[in-house]
Design a protein around this motif. Structure first.
Motif, PDB file in Angstrom:
ATOM      1  N   VAL A 171      -1.801  -3.580  -2.724  1.00 28.23           N
ATOM      2  CA  VAL A 171      -2.458  -2.932  -3.858  1.00 28.23           C
ATOM      3  C   VAL A 171      -2.187  -3.747  -5.115  1.00 28.23           C
ATOM      4  O   VAL A 171      -1.041  -4.163  -5.357  1.00 28.23           O
TER       5      VAL A 171
ATOM      6  N   GLY B  26      -4.718   3.549  -4.565  1.00 26.63           N
ATOM      7  CA  GLY B  26      -3.724   2.659  -3.982  1.00 26.63           C
ATOM      8  C   GLY B  26      -3.030   3.174  -2.744  1.00 26.63           C
ATOM      9  O   GLY B  26      -2.073   2.566  -2.269  1.00 26.63           O
TER      10      GLY B  26
ATOM     11  N   VAL C  46      -7.562  -3.206  -3.494  1.00 25.97           N
ATOM     12  CA  VAL C  46      -6.782  -2.712  -2.362  1.00 25.97           C
ATOM     13  C   VAL C  46      -7.227  -3.467  -1.112  1.00 25.97           C
ATOM     14  O   VAL C  46      -8.434  -3.640  -0.879  1.00 25.97           O
TER      15      VAL C  46
ATOM     16  N   GLY D 265       0.828  -1.193   0.000  1.00 25.92           N
ATOM     17  CA  GLY D 265       0.000   0.000   0.000  1.00 25.92           C
ATOM     18  C   GLY D 265       0.865   1.246   0.000  1.00 25.92           C
ATOM     19  O   GLY D 265       1.868   1.339   0.714  1.00 25.92           O
TER      20      GLY D 265
END
Length: 436
Positions: free
Chosen positions: A372, A122, A403, A64
């Motif tokens: 992500v 993201g 995500v 992430g």
């Protein structure tokens, strides 16, 4: 066979650490909110039985993204006053609009709008600085993402607080209220050297040391700020902070556009971190931060978007690409800030600045599953010779399809699972009418 909650099968897994590593046809196995294994896909299914399998045959999995500096609620001021220098923008447009409109509801609605934008791009964690941090916390929890929430401190009154002591008291109250929330952490966020006096900085330092909190501050963003510091204190702002004892591994200096070599050496020696915000710095004509030199000095540099009022996007794909291109253009070195380093700045470096590198910022067994998925199978991303290069130079936030935060899906097939986009749009329209 071991039990797992989710197995994500991907064309590529990009762990970020070690640098440049690309794992072809691998799977990430998630259990109890953590990554428990990263294995070749056939081996993952031989070793683990999962409640759910997600197959992403055209995708790269990355950690992430971590937005190291923003003011999330200011999404409600996106495009309000463009094409102006920083102090004119602040004094004649942003601060007056805030004085008229900022409230707990404004902050909650603006932060929800920002969380939605960031998650779809993201970003799974952001480092915020704004008023009414309790409203920020509530919005973040509703969205299902993470935030390091700044307990903002200034010396002048606003709708949120009347003086520095009240800012501190309210901020610490909010921290106590949400202390048990695993998605939230807190920083002390003195706005800038030109809005905070020495006595207040002393109190901030005391709290930071006692509570082991990061200090998140705008620093040497413009030449005007430096000139003002010289006139009022006979010191450049960085030197003033050093004299006050604020430099150290818990300091996140935002922008740091105008640094001399000796100042970079001091920041490196003290273990400070920098939040680089390239788009905002260009749009406000603040300058171009000397990132190549910062990295050469060994400073940990993360990437931030700044607010949607000064950017006008909360888009770390854009920021990664721009950071890399600016470093090349200003240094005259095509190999300055390569793609893998830009990706690291937007992930692991941000985690390190926030003191979260043991939990976030890379895809490794034992870390929390903030993941992500970026689809690289479209015409605009084909062919793909170097997936890390593509993530920085070819892909954009529109290619983010899935995500996860702490192993929980929050975006799936480009759809938000935690927030109602029609509801957010309606509230944005309502605030537009009020502010206009």
């Amino acid at each position: 066979m071991q039990q797992a909650d989710t197995i994500i099968d991907a064309r590529w897994v990009i762990p970020v650490e070690p640098a440049r590593q690309v794992l072809d046809h691998h799977s990430v196995v998630i259990a109890a909110e953590h990554i428990v294994a990263i294995l070749p896909t056939p081996e993952a299914h031989k070793c683990f039985e999962a409640k759910r399998t997600v197959t992403l045959g055209e995708h790269a999995l990355i950690p992430g993204l971590i937005n190291l500096h923003t003011h999330a609620a200011m999404n409600l001021m996106r495009g309000l006053a463009d094409d102006l220098p920083l102090m004119e923008w602040l004094k004649h447009h942003i601060w007056p609009a805030e004085a008229r409109h900022v409230s707990s509801q404004f902050v909650r609605d603006g932060t929800l709008l920002a969380c939605a934008e960031m998650l779809k791009g993201g970003i799974t964690c952001f480092n915020d600085m704004y008023f009414f941090p309790d409203a920020v916390a509530e919005a973040v929890l509703e969205s299902g993402m993470r935030a390091a929430i700044g307990m903002i401190v200034m010396d002048h009154p606003t709708a949120y607080a009347s003086d520095a002591d009240t800012y501190l008291h309210k901020g610490l109250e909010t921290r106590d209220r949400f202390a048990a929330e695993p998605l939230l952490s807190f920083t002390l966020a003195p706005h800038a050297p030109y809005t905070v006096n020495d006595k207040t900085f002393g109190k901030i330092l005391t709290y930071a040391e006692q509570l082991d909190l990061p200090i998140h501050i705008h620093l040497q963003e413009t030449q005007d700020e430096i000139q003002q510091g010289l006139e009022q204190h006979q010191l450049r702002p960085l030197q003033r902070l050093q004299n006050l004892g604020l430099l150290g591994p818990n300091l996140i200096a935002v922008h740091a556009v105008h640094l001399k070599p000796d100042e970079m050496a001091v920041l490196a020696q003290q273990g400070c971190h920098i939040a680089h915000c390239p788009t905002s710095n260009l749009k406000l004509a603040s300058g171009i931060a000397p990132v190549t030199a910062m990295l050469a000095h060994g400073i940990n540099v993360g990437i931030g978007s700044d607010s949607a009022a000064s950017n006008n996007r909360l888009d770390l794909f854009q920021e990664m690409r721009l950071a890399a291109l600016l470093a090349k253009g200003t240094s005259g070195q095509a190999d300055a800030l390569p793609a893998h380093q830009a990706l690291r700045m937007a992930t692991l470096n941000g985690a390190r600045a926030l003191g979260k590198e043991e939990r976030l910022g890379s895809l490794e067994p034992g870390k929390e599953a903030d993941i992500v998925a970026v689809r690289l199978g479209g015409l605009e991303t084909l062919p793909c010779y170097d997936v890390i290069s593509h993530l920085v130079y070819a892909a954009g936030r529109e290619h983010v399809t899935h995500v996860w935060v702490r192993g929980k899906p929050v975006v799936e097939n480009r759809n938000l699972l935690t927030l109602d986009e029609r509801h957010l749009s309606a509230h944005a329209g309502m605030w537009q009418e009020r502010i206009r």
